[in-house]
Design a protein around this motif. Structure first.
Motif, PDB file in Angstrom:
ATOM      1  N   ARG A 113       0.860  -1.192   0.000  1.00  0.00           N
ATOM      2  CA  ARG A 113       0.000   0.000   0.000  1.00  0.00           C
ATOM      3  C   ARG A 113       0.885   1.227   0.000  1.00  0.00           C
ATOM      4  O   ARG A 113       1.823   1.330   0.803  1.00  0.00           O
ATOM      5  N   GLU A 115       0.271   4.126   1.124  1.00  0.00           N
ATOM      6  CA  GLU A 115       0.186   4.907   2.366  1.00  0.00           C
ATOM      7  C   GLU A 115       1.162   4.452   3.443  1.00  0.00           C
ATOM      8  O   GLU A 115       1.469   5.213   4.358  1.00  0.00           O
ATOM      9  N   SER A 133      -1.613  -4.449  -5.014  1.00  0.00           N
ATOM     10  CA  SER A 133      -1.327  -3.091  -4.572  1.00  0.00           C
ATOM     11  C   SER A 133      -2.393  -2.114  -5.020  1.00  0.00           C
ATOM     12  O   SER A 133      -3.144  -2.380  -5.963  1.00  0.00           O
ATOM     13  N   ASP A 134      -2.397  -0.962  -4.343  1.00  0.00           N
ATOM     14  CA  ASP A 134      -3.301   0.124  -4.720  1.00  0.00           C
ATOM     15  C   ASP A 134      -2.624   1.107  -5.678  1.00  0.00           C
ATOM     16  O   ASP A 134      -3.224   2.092  -6.072  1.00  0.00           O
ATOM     17  N   VAL A 135      -1.370   0.822  -6.038  1.00  0.00           N
ATOM     18  CA  VAL A 135      -0.634   1.644  -7.012  1.00  0.00           C
ATOM     19  C   VAL A 135       0.134   0.730  -7.963  1.00  0.00           C
ATOM     20  O   VAL A 135       0.423  -0.424  -7.631  1.00  0.00           O
ATOM     21  N   ARG A 143       1.031  -6.721 -11.526  1.00  0.00           N
ATOM     22  CA  ARG A 143       0.250  -6.172 -10.418  1.00  0.00           C
ATOM     23  C   ARG A 143      -1.210  -6.545 -10.578  1.00  0.00           C
ATOM     24  O   ARG A 143      -1.738  -6.548 -11.681  1.00  0.00           O
ATOM     25  N   ASP A 145      -4.881  -5.420  -8.622  1.00  0.00           N
ATOM     26  CA  ASP A 145      -5.464  -4.470  -7.676  1.00  0.00           C
ATOM     27  C   ASP A 145      -5.868  -5.189  -6.392  1.00  0.00           C
ATOM     28  O   ASP A 145      -6.370  -6.319  -6.440  1.00  0.00           O
ATOM     29  N   LEU A 146      -5.663  -4.541  -5.266  1.00  0.00           N
ATOM     30  CA  LEU A 146      -5.999  -5.116  -3.961  1.00  0.00           C
ATOM     31  C   LEU A 146      -7.468  -5.520  -3.838  1.00  0.00           C
ATOM     32  O   LEU A 146      -7.806  -6.423  -3.069  1.00  0.00           O
ATOM     33  N   ASP A 147      -8.344  -4.857  -4.578  1.00  0.00           N
ATOM     34  CA  ASP A 147      -9.776  -5.168  -4.487  1.00  0.00           C
ATOM     35  C   ASP A 147     -10.234  -6.193  -5.520  1.00  0.00           C
ATOM     36  O   ASP A 147     -11.412  -6.545  -5.544  1.00  0.00           O
TER      37      ASP A 147
END
Length: 166
Positions: A113, A115, A133-135, A143, A145-147
């Motif tokens: 993340r 953040e 990851s969110d980026v 990659r 997406d985390l969701d």
């Protein structure tokens, strides 16, 4: 039993990702176990209870059993357990998700993340196959997406089952 690792720094969302993937794995008929490594000392026992008293008196292990679950409390004293030894203690299952144990040579994904402000793990770990990851990851590293939980679940199954059995 197949093994797949979930690596990342504290606060990155490893446990949350596992919590979100587990129901999908179970819905696909897989019996899944989780091994979670922590750098913090912990105790599920309570001072004064019989099991605590046995451990304090020098028992190397105490097995707690009820009609619903069992727990083995093993004192490692000055010898941290190896992942292979922990895997050998698990009951039969199809897949083991290993949270932590970043340095073990098992196929894994990195949870990252932005953040957290932490660096990426994958450049120094060839066993990381993808980042959740969110980026975007640098260097066009794969990659998800985390969701994208279904996609992450597919990835875990595909890569855990394409590796030799432990």
């Amino acid at each position: 039993m197949k093994i797949f690792g979930i690596a990342g720094y504290s606060g990155s969302g490893k446990t949350t990702l596992i919590e979100r993937v587990l129901p999908q794995l179970a819905a696909r008929g897989l019996k899944v176990a989780v091994i979670k490594h922590t750098h913090h000392d912990f105790d599920i026992d309570r001072p004064g209870k019989d099991s605590w008293r046995a451990r304090e008196a020098g028992a190397a292990a105490v097995l707690l059993a009820s009609d619903h679950r069992t727990a083995v409390l093993t004192e490692h004293r000055d010898m941290p357990p190896r992942l292979d030894d922990l895997l050998a203690q698990l009951p039969p299952c199809d897949l083991v998700l290993v949270e932590g144990y970043k340095r073990c040579a098992i196929p894994k994904l990195e949870v990252h993340r932005a953040e957290t402000g932490k660096s990426w793990l994958f450049p120094d770990d060839p066993t990381i196959l993808v980042v959740a990851s969110d980026v975007e990851a640098p260097d066009t590293f794969p990659r998800i997406d985390l969701d994208a939980i279904s996609q992450l679940t597919d990835f875990i199954i595909d890569h855990a089952y394409s590796r030799p059995t432990a």
